[in-house]
Write an enzyme that holds these catalytic residues in place. Structure first.
Site, PDB file in Angstrom:
ATOM      1  N   THR A   1      39.690  71.580   9.711  1.00 54.63           N
ATOM      2  CA  THR A   1      40.665  70.909  10.384  1.00 54.63           C
ATOM      3  C   THR A   1      41.813  71.321   9.432  1.00 54.63           C
ATOM      4  O   THR A   1      42.017  71.362   8.321  1.00 54.63           O
ATOM      5  CB  THR A   1      40.542  69.684  10.314  1.00 54.63           C
ATOM      6  OG1 THR A   1      39.196  69.202  11.083  1.00 54.63           O
ATOM      7  CG2 THR A   1      41.368  68.910  10.983  1.00 54.63           C
TER       8      THR A   1
ATOM      9  N   ARG B   1      32.057  66.455  23.117  1.00 57.91           N
ATOM     10  CA  ARG B   1      31.982  65.861  21.842  1.00 57.91           C
ATOM     11  C   ARG B   1      33.500  65.448  21.176  1.00 57.91           C
ATOM     12  O   ARG B   1      34.359  66.445  21.313  1.00 57.91           O
ATOM     13  CB  ARG B   1      31.562  66.810  20.910  1.00 57.91           C
ATOM     14  CG  ARG B   1      31.074  66.416  19.313  1.00 57.91           C
ATOM     15  CD  ARG B   1      32.187  67.110  18.538  1.00 57.91           C
ATOM     16  NE  ARG B   1      31.862  66.872  17.218  1.00 57.91           N
ATOM     17  CZ  ARG B   1      32.827  67.303  16.150  1.00 57.91           C
ATOM     18  NH1 ARG B   1      33.887  67.616  16.441  1.00 57.91           N
ATOM     19  NH2 ARG B   1      32.379  67.018  14.849  1.00 57.91           N
TER      20      ARG B   1
ATOM     21  N   GLY C   1      35.204  64.511  17.505  1.00 58.82           N
ATOM     22  CA  GLY C   1      34.920  64.381  16.154  1.00 58.82           C
ATOM     23  C   GLY C   1      35.656  63.433  15.443  1.00 58.82           C
ATOM     24  O   GLY C   1      36.389  62.359  16.023  1.00 58.82           O
ATOM     25  N   ASP C   2      36.133  63.521  14.001  1.00 57.52           N
ATOM     26  CA  ASP C   2      36.656  62.408  13.271  1.00 57.52           C
ATOM     27  C   ASP C   2      38.288  62.730  13.470  1.00 57.52           C
ATOM     28  O   ASP C   2      39.088  61.745  13.437  1.00 57.52           O
ATOM     29  CB  ASP C   2      36.303  62.661  11.869  1.00 57.52           C
ATOM     30  CG  ASP C   2      36.553  63.869  11.271  1.00 57.52           C
ATOM     31  OD1 ASP C   2      36.288  65.044  11.955  1.00 57.52           O
ATOM     32  OD2 ASP C   2      37.456  64.153  10.265  1.00 57.52           O
TER      33      ASP C   2
HETATM   34  N1  ASP Z   1      36.587  67.524  11.036  1.00 57.22           N
HETATM   35  C1  ASP Z   1      36.322  68.454  12.434  1.00 57.22           C
HETATM   36  C2  ASP Z   1      35.522  67.809  13.176  1.00 57.22           C
HETATM   37  O1  ASP Z   1      34.426  67.419  12.875  1.00 57.22           O
HETATM   38  C3  ASP Z   1      35.885  69.591  11.741  1.00 57.22           C
HETATM   39  C4  ASP Z   1      36.173  70.344  10.377  1.00 57.22           C
HETATM   40  O2  ASP Z   1      37.069  69.919   9.725  1.00 57.22           O
HETATM   41  O3  ASP Z   1      35.299  71.064   9.841  1.00 57.22           O
HETATM   42  O4  ASP Z   1      35.555  68.126  14.299  1.00 57.22           O
END
Ligand code: ASP
Length: 307
Positions: free
Chosen positions: A170, A198, A200-201
């Protein structure tokens, strides 16, 4: 020992035997910080800051650079697709006054970070997802773009043949402008080959990004499910509010995740910036790089790690 020193030196040892913080110091005089080696993105941010611009404009401009870069396989154009081969994007922004906007599962738009800012500025909502976010983007005229590239299609093909799927990042960016306004933004295509739908964070305020202009800001990268579980960025800003410096706060947040997921091999990492320009960065495992802007210069540094 004052309260700040006390919190910084707390030798909390968890059930898994993880010592909480190292003696790494925060960096000072930092104007902006970004996850990973994102020098051109931070240059975009710097251009706004040096013209006495607003920190929110700076982080948006910087993140847009990464979103346009097809060589960045985990953000924007040319990001890594989901299990069906389609790219969907997540992004959010937060300003110095606790105002925020977020989008998730956006397909076919070049700059989700700008759409997220639009949600903040033009609606009384915080978050729009999927079809609704795309309808909003269409109505407001945000730039459309076919996101899939030759490389992203190839990566999907190889994954279907059984290649590793452990590739995702990210861009998180935090900036402090000349008027001491602290803002942040992040953007990602999320976990590679994720199930469609999905989240994510990264687009979740408090998980992938949190900013309190009176205290500090934090952004995350790595396994989103783990960051979601501990609301890592909110955790870091609250630790800073209680007196932790940004470096110690990042270490404590990583170590909380290690306690929760002791056997995980997944990388998780955080960056943090205080309203006084002190920066911290820490990862679970070796390999996390951070780009910083200090005194007008951009450099890439290796972050510390716990394991
Ligand atoms: N945090 C991001 C997600 O889970 C991916 C990443 O930063 O590796 O979508």
């Amino acid at each position: 020992m004052n309260r700040r020193n006390f919190l910084y030196s707390l030798p909390a040892i968890s059930a898994s035997g993880v010592v909480s913080v190292s003696q790494n110091q925060s960096l000072s005089n930092v104007q902006a910080i970004a996850t990973w080696d994102n020098q051109s993105a931070l240059q975009g941010c710097d251009q706004v800051l040096t013209q006495n611009g607003y920190a929110l404009d700076a982080v948006e401009a910087g993140v847009r650079v990464a979103e346009s870069n097809p060589d960045d396989l985990s953000v924007g154009y040319g990001g890594l697709p989901d299990a069906t081969g389609k790219i969907s994007l997540d992004a959010c922004v937060m300003n110095e006054l606790l105002r925020c906007g977020s989008v998730s599962y956006v397909r076919g738009y070049a700059h989700p970070v700008s759409i997220a800012r639009g949600v903040m500025e033009f609606t009384d909502h915080v978050m729009l997802v999927g079809d609704g976010a795309e309808a909003f983007a269409k109505k407001k005229g945000y730039e459309r773009r076919k996101l899939e590239t030759k490389a992203s299609k190839q990566a999907h093909k190889e994954w279907k043949k059984g290649a590793s799927s452990n590739n995702h990042d990210t861009i998180g960016m935090l900036a402090l402008d000349r008027q001491d306004r602290l803002c942040g933004a992040c953007s990602t295509s999320g976990r590679a080959f994720k199930l469609p739908g999905r989240v994510g964070d990264s687009p979740i305020i408090g998980a992938g990004l949190y900013v309190d202009g009176k205290v500090g800001a934090a952004a995350a990268t790595g396994m989103g499910e783990q960051v979601l579980t501990t609301l890592g960025c909110f955790h870091i800003v609250e630790l800073m509010r209680q007196g932790s410096n940004p470096q110690a706060a990042c270490e404590l947040a990583v170590n909380r995740i290690i306690e929760a997921f002791p056997k995980s091999a997944d990388q998780v990492a955080f960056i943090a910036l205080s309203r006084r320009g002190e920066a911290g960065m820490h990862a679970r495992y070796e390999g996390f790089k951070v780009t910083i802007l200090e005194a007008g210069h951009i450099r890439v540094i290796d972050a510390s790690h716990t394991q």
